[in-house]
Motif scaffolding. Structure first.
Motif, PDB file in Angstrom:
ATOM      1  N   LEU A 360     109.836  48.713  16.470  1.00 19.43           N
ATOM      2  CA  LEU A 360     109.799  50.193  16.270  1.00 19.43           C
ATOM      3  C   LEU A 360     108.481  50.692  16.748  1.00 19.43           C
ATOM      4  O   LEU A 360     108.133  51.864  17.028  1.00 19.43           O
ATOM      5  CB  LEU A 360     110.236  50.667  15.022  1.00 19.43           C
ATOM      6  CG  LEU A 360     111.581  50.108  14.314  1.00 19.43           C
ATOM      7  CD1 LEU A 360     111.828  50.740  12.829  1.00 19.43           C
ATOM      8  CD2 LEU A 360     112.599  51.108  15.568  1.00 19.43           C
ATOM      9  N   ASN A 361     107.545  50.002  16.386  1.00 19.77           N
ATOM     10  CA  ASN A 361     106.004  50.378  16.557  1.00 19.77           C
ATOM     11  C   ASN A 361     105.758  50.634  18.235  1.00 19.77           C
ATOM     12  O   ASN A 361     104.746  51.060  18.532  1.00 19.77           O
ATOM     13  CB  ASN A 361     104.747  49.313  16.028  1.00 19.77           C
ATOM     14  CG  ASN A 361     105.043  49.513  14.700  1.00 19.77           C
ATOM     15  OD1 ASN A 361     105.898  50.334  14.094  1.00 19.77           O
ATOM     16  ND2 ASN A 361     104.097  48.982  13.894  1.00 19.77           N
ATOM     17  N   ASP A 362     106.427  49.744  19.122  1.00 18.66           N
ATOM     18  CA  ASP A 362     106.307  50.084  20.554  1.00 18.66           C
ATOM     19  C   ASP A 362     106.529  51.682  20.823  1.00 18.66           C
ATOM     20  O   ASP A 362     106.030  52.067  21.968  1.00 18.66           O
ATOM     21  CB  ASP A 362     107.298  49.269  21.337  1.00 18.66           C
ATOM     22  CG  ASP A 362     106.797  47.747  21.322  1.00 18.66           C
ATOM     23  OD1 ASP A 362     105.600  47.361  20.699  1.00 18.66           O
ATOM     24  OD2 ASP A 362     107.752  46.792  21.482  1.00 18.66           O
ATOM     25  N   ALA A 363     107.330  52.381  20.275  1.00 15.36           N
ATOM     26  CA  ALA A 363     107.764  53.530  20.458  1.00 15.36           C
ATOM     27  C   ALA A 363     106.823  54.667  20.764  1.00 15.36           C
ATOM     28  O   ALA A 363     106.858  55.307  21.720  1.00 15.36           O
ATOM     29  CB  ALA A 363     109.047  54.008  19.452  1.00 15.36           C
ATOM     30  N   PRO A 364     105.719  54.892  19.714  1.00 13.25           N
ATOM     31  CA  PRO A 364     105.099  55.939  19.687  1.00 13.25           C
ATOM     32  C   PRO A 364     103.861  56.001  21.209  1.00 13.25           C
ATOM     33  O   PRO A 364     103.756  56.884  21.841  1.00 13.25           O
ATOM     34  CB  PRO A 364     103.892  55.717  18.429  1.00 13.25           C
ATOM     35  CG  PRO A 364     104.702  54.857  17.737  1.00 13.25           C
ATOM     36  CD  PRO A 364     105.611  54.082  18.220  1.00 13.25           C
ATOM     37  N   GLU A 365     103.964  54.675  21.481  1.00 13.19           N
ATOM     38  CA  GLU A 365     103.058  54.404  22.981  1.00 13.19           C
ATOM     39  C   GLU A 365     103.898  54.699  23.870  1.00 13.19           C
ATOM     40  O   GLU A 365     103.389  55.381  24.954  1.00 13.19           O
ATOM     41  CB  GLU A 365     102.649  53.029  22.975  1.00 13.19           C
ATOM     42  CG  GLU A 365     101.668  52.605  24.083  1.00 13.19           C
ATOM     43  CD  GLU A 365     100.400  53.598  24.266  1.00 13.19           C
ATOM     44  OE1 GLU A 365     100.054  53.717  23.016  1.00 13.19           O
ATOM     45  OE2 GLU A 365     100.140  53.859  25.531  1.00 13.19           O
ATOM     46  N   MET A 366     105.194  54.363  23.927  1.00 10.33           N
ATOM     47  CA  MET A 366     106.097  54.855  25.053  1.00 10.33           C
ATOM     48  C   MET A 366     106.352  56.241  25.219  1.00 10.33           C
ATOM     49  O   MET A 366     106.748  56.516  26.268  1.00 10.33           O
ATOM     50  CB  MET A 366     107.325  53.818  24.828  1.00 10.33           C
ATOM     51  CG  MET A 366     107.386  52.180  25.057  1.00 10.33           C
ATOM     52  SD  MET A 366     108.983  51.627  24.999  1.00 10.33           S
ATOM     53  CE  MET A 366     108.347  50.080  25.221  1.00 10.33           C
ATOM     54  N   LEU A 367     106.511  56.676  24.105  1.00 12.87           N
ATOM     55  CA  LEU A 367     106.675  58.180  23.926  1.00 12.87           C
ATOM     56  C   LEU A 367     105.622  58.823  24.083  1.00 12.87           C
ATOM     57  O   LEU A 367     105.736  60.503  24.100  1.00 12.87           O
ATOM     58  CB  LEU A 367     107.717  58.461  22.840  1.00 12.87           C
ATOM     59  CG  LEU A 367     109.029  58.341  22.829  1.00 12.87           C
ATOM     60  CD1 LEU A 367     109.399  57.894  24.275  1.00 12.87           C
ATOM     61  CD2 LEU A 367     109.746  57.711  21.620  1.00 12.87           C
ATOM     62  N   ARG A 368     104.555  58.427  23.973  1.00 14.17           N
ATOM     63  CA  ARG A 368     103.341  59.367  23.756  1.00 14.17           C
ATOM     64  C   ARG A 368     103.109  60.605  24.873  1.00 14.17           C
ATOM     65  O   ARG A 368     102.579  61.529  24.510  1.00 14.17           O
ATOM     66  CB  ARG A 368     102.040  58.515  23.817  1.00 14.17           C
ATOM     67  CG  ARG A 368     100.872  59.048  23.367  1.00 14.17           C
ATOM     68  CD  ARG A 368      99.514  57.968  23.581  1.00 14.17           C
ATOM     69  NE  ARG A 368      99.326  57.821  24.814  1.00 14.17           N
ATOM     70  CZ  ARG A 368      98.190  57.397  25.289  1.00 14.17           C
ATOM     71  NH1 ARG A 368      97.335  56.609  24.257  1.00 14.17           N
ATOM     72  NH2 ARG A 368      97.772  57.362  26.350  1.00 14.17           N
ATOM     73  N   PHE A 369     103.361  60.184  26.123  1.00 13.90           N
ATOM     74  CA  PHE A 369     103.062  61.140  27.255  1.00 13.90           C
ATOM     75  C   PHE A 369     103.833  62.408  27.191  1.00 13.90           C
ATOM     76  O   PHE A 369     103.671  63.466  27.669  1.00 13.90           O
ATOM     77  CB  PHE A 369     103.610  60.571  28.716  1.00 13.90           C
ATOM     78  CG  PHE A 369     105.079  60.337  29.075  1.00 13.90           C
ATOM     79  CD1 PHE A 369     105.649  61.338  29.579  1.00 13.90           C
ATOM     80  CD2 PHE A 369     105.602  59.205  28.363  1.00 13.90           C
ATOM     81  CE1 PHE A 369     106.877  61.035  29.888  1.00 13.90           C
ATOM     82  CE2 PHE A 369     107.011  59.114  28.836  1.00 13.90           C
ATOM     83  CZ  PHE A 369     107.448  60.103  29.325  1.00 13.90           C
ATOM     84  N   PHE A 370     104.939  62.197  26.245  1.00 11.01           N
ATOM     85  CA  PHE A 370     105.698  63.517  25.958  1.00 11.01           C
ATOM     86  C   PHE A 370     104.945  64.569  25.023  1.00 11.01           C
ATOM     87  O   PHE A 370     105.251  65.777  25.077  1.00 11.01           O
ATOM     88  CB  PHE A 370     107.043  63.279  25.177  1.00 11.01           C
ATOM     89  CG  PHE A 370     107.836  62.850  25.833  1.00 11.01           C
ATOM     90  CD1 PHE A 370     108.943  63.881  26.551  1.00 11.01           C
ATOM     91  CD2 PHE A 370     108.355  61.298  26.219  1.00 11.01           C
ATOM     92  CE1 PHE A 370     109.924  63.250  27.375  1.00 11.01           C
ATOM     93  CE2 PHE A 370     109.445  61.031  26.769  1.00 11.01           C
ATOM     94  CZ  PHE A 370     110.337  61.985  27.540  1.00 11.01           C
ATOM     95  N   ALA A 485     103.181  53.841  31.313  1.00  8.77           N
ATOM     96  CA  ALA A 485     104.290  53.037  30.573  1.00  8.77           C
ATOM     97  C   ALA A 485     105.534  53.862  30.454  1.00  8.77           C
ATOM     98  O   ALA A 485     106.636  53.410  30.567  1.00  8.77           O
ATOM     99  CB  ALA A 485     103.895  52.457  29.303  1.00  8.77           C
ATOM    100  N   GLY A 486     105.398  55.308  30.526  1.00  7.27           N
ATOM    101  CA  GLY A 486     106.530  56.101  30.421  1.00  7.27           C
ATOM    102  C   GLY A 486     106.620  56.459  31.814  1.00  7.27           C
ATOM    103  O   GLY A 486     107.680  57.300  32.069  1.00  7.27           O
TER     104      GLY A 486
END
Length: 542
Positions: A360-370, A485-486
């Motif tokens: 789950l901790n991978d999510a913030p980084e993947m979604l960060r650009f939003f 990444a995104g």
RNA sequence: GCCCCCAUCGUCUAGCGGCUAGGACGUGGCCCUUUCAAGGCCAAAACGGCGGUUCGAUUCCGCCUGGGGGUACCA
């Protein structure tokens, strides 16, 4: 050995000296699975008779760990320190029956005795000096206030045999058994006494515990015999080792199962993982819900040899479980990791990451650009290999203009458009291993980083170290703000967009890093992320 | 030292006298693919050693070696 037709009652009995670690959690899980499958009770007992090692808050921590892992216990946990009079009485009973005796030896004498035994290469155990003291004298000295302990009087001949559900038949020669202490001079019982008294009081049918107890199991059996109680059945489960083959719980990995929660693991994945440490259903299925584990569990299939925890397998399992969550459920699980983002905002984004998450901790980084502006690019970072500043600028401008004119940013769930799996036929040709780099290496670096992060109990994954001179692109990826990444999931909506991202100057580019495109995204994250949910995201039950 | 337990791919394991020794993670390759993943296909990878028992041992027995645990007024 086990009672006929008695209800199944098992217990997990930690001592509150620290957190619930993976090995302890597994012991608890085995107990839990067994109880639930048999329709019995799963109880908790806090073994806090060692006042010196007691750690405040430990019990709460352990209970929280069990709850996180979805193990619920029946009845109120039994606290040993509250039962002192009961153990005293039990010791008196044993004294009375002659199965135990008072020992007045001082710690100094015992130490000296052991030193001499060691020097003579003899087994180190109590020499039974006080066993010969007549009862009257013993009573008199005790009444006079002399300090003493109560020791179990072991039989001096014969053997004691244990039928262990995991280890099989184990036989001990009685003359190798030590007259160990049952009641300490502070009036507290040792583990051995408390164990027997409490398991009897709690009507425990099966003792499933770590195999560290195997050597003292004959003493425990003899103790039940001395009390004239029916002993429980025993199952000694081998311990869990760390990657260095050293017992877990000491120096490495997460010491507390709750650290796995912090690191973004799903409790279902952790349960599944630890259940398979030393146990296997004997089938090819490797993903199990708790219900399925309960149904499939079998004490006698527990491996007798110790298991090494393979944390990479946990990563994989975690990804599998994440992929099986509904998007809403996934959003709910990720929400605590992104406290500034409302869960309703997160939900539509889930299909973008669900296929790629391992924790789950991978999510913030993947979604960060939003949610964040890019932290700035150095111009040279934007220029692909073989291009110059001018053509790059032109390409970017074109991209910005074209993308800026789009009104509908529906997402096609990248990588999931009817894409038949290729069949690789020319496989075995040319399987030269390229060591040190390539996709595999990248994956390995990531896994290592993830674990490093876990060790450090940090939330943020350290940036993978660059690999100078080798894979330039991999290095660039690591150095760039990870907006890229995104990047790929930046959408494409129709052929027009596709044309753009195939634009000459862009073919070696990560579209997502284009500021203009990103800006557009940020303008309206909701509308933009109207996601195609028809994809492969409904995977209820398996 | 003494006591006890254990021993199949790097790891988790299946096997319960005759198997091309199976699966999973990880690793490598191929496919798919605008990236990263995910997914599909393929591959490399194991019965610690020596003696027995047996027509036949990964499987049963013994020894050795190698791990681990216990040996506390800790659990």
């Amino acid at each position: 050995m086990s009672q006929v037709n008695e209800p199944i009652r098992v217990r997990y009995a930690p001592s509150p000296t620290g957190a619930l670690h993976l090995g302890g959690a597994r012991t608890a899980l085995f107990n839990y699975l067994f109880a639930r499958q048999k329709g019995g009770q799963f109880l908790l007992r806090i073994e806090d008779t060692d006042r010196a090692r007691l750690k405040p808050g430990s019990q709460e921590q352990i209970e929280e760990g069990l709850q996180w892992l979805r193990m619920t216990w029946d009845e109120t946990p039994l606290i040993q320190s509250e039962r002192q009079p009961i153990y005293q009485q039990a010791a008196d009973d044993l004294l009375e029956s002659g199965a135990a005796y008072r020992c007045f030896c001082t710690p100094e004498r015992l130490a000296q005795m052991r030193a001499e035994q060691r020097a003579r290469h003899e087994p180190e155990r109590y020499d039974r000096r006080c066993r010969a003291i007549p009862r009257e004298e013993s009573d008199r000295r005790a009444a006079a206030g002399e300090r003493y302990v109560v020791r179990q009087a072991m039989p001096t001949q014969g053997t004691t045999t244990l039928q262990d559900l995991v280890m099989g038949t184990v036989t001990f020669r009685n003359d190798t058994l030590d007259d160990h202490v049952l009641l300490k001079s502070d009036g507290f019982p040792t583990y051995h006494l408390a164990f027997a008294v409490d398991d009897h009081a709690m009507r425990i049918s099966h003792v499933i515990r770590g195999d560290g107890w195997l050597p003292s199991a004959p003493k425990h059996l003899l103790l039940f015999q001395a009390f004239n109680w029916l002993p429980p059945a025993f199952a000694h489960v081998p311990l869990v080792l760390g990657p260095d083959k050293k017992p877990l719980a000491k120096r490495h990995g997460a010491k507390d199962v709750l650290e796995y929660r912090e690191a973004g693991y799903l409790p279902e994945a952790v349960d599944n993982f630890i259940a398979f440490l030393g146990w296997s259903p004997g089938t090819d299925q490797d993903l199990f819900t708790m219900e399925q584990l309960i149904a499939a569990f079998d004490l006698t299939k527990i491996q007798a040899s110790p298991a090494v925890a393979n944390l990479e397998r946990l990563d994989w399992l975690n990804g599998q479980f994440i992929r099986r969550l509904s998007p809403d459920e996934l959003a709910a699980r990720i929400a605590p990791k992104m406290p500034t983002v409302p869960v309703q905002t997160l939900a539509p984004l889930m299909p973008l990451v669900q296929e790629r998450l391992r924790t789950l901790n991978d999510a913030p980084e993947m979604l960060r650009f939003f949610f964040e502006e890019p932290d700035g690019y150095r111009p040279e970072q934007l220029i692909p290999k073989g291009r110059d500043a001018a053509t790059t600028a032109t390409a970017l401008t074109t991209a910005a203009t074209t993308l800026g004119s789009l009104t509908d940013w529906a997402h096609g769930v990248a990588g999931r458009r009817h894409r038949p799996n290729g069949d690789a036929t020319a496989d075995r040709v040319d399987q030269q291993a390229r060591k040190g780099h390539g996709p595999g290496a990248t994956r390995t670096r990531r896994a290592q980083a993830r674990r490093a992060g876990l060790e450090a109990s940090r939330r943020e994954r350290p940036v993978a170290p660059a690999d100078p001179g080798h894979d330039v692109r991999a290095r660039d990826r690591a150095e760039l703000p990870r907006v890229g990444a995104g990047g790929g999931i930046v959408t494409r909506k129709d052929d027009r967009a596709a044309v753009v991202d195939r634009g000459d100057a862009l073919d070696d580019f990560q579209l997502g890093s284009i500021g203009a495109a990103r800006d557009h995204h940020v303008a309206d994250s909701q509308a933009r992320a109207r996601v195609d949910r028809s994809g492969n995201h409904q995977r209820a039950g398996w």
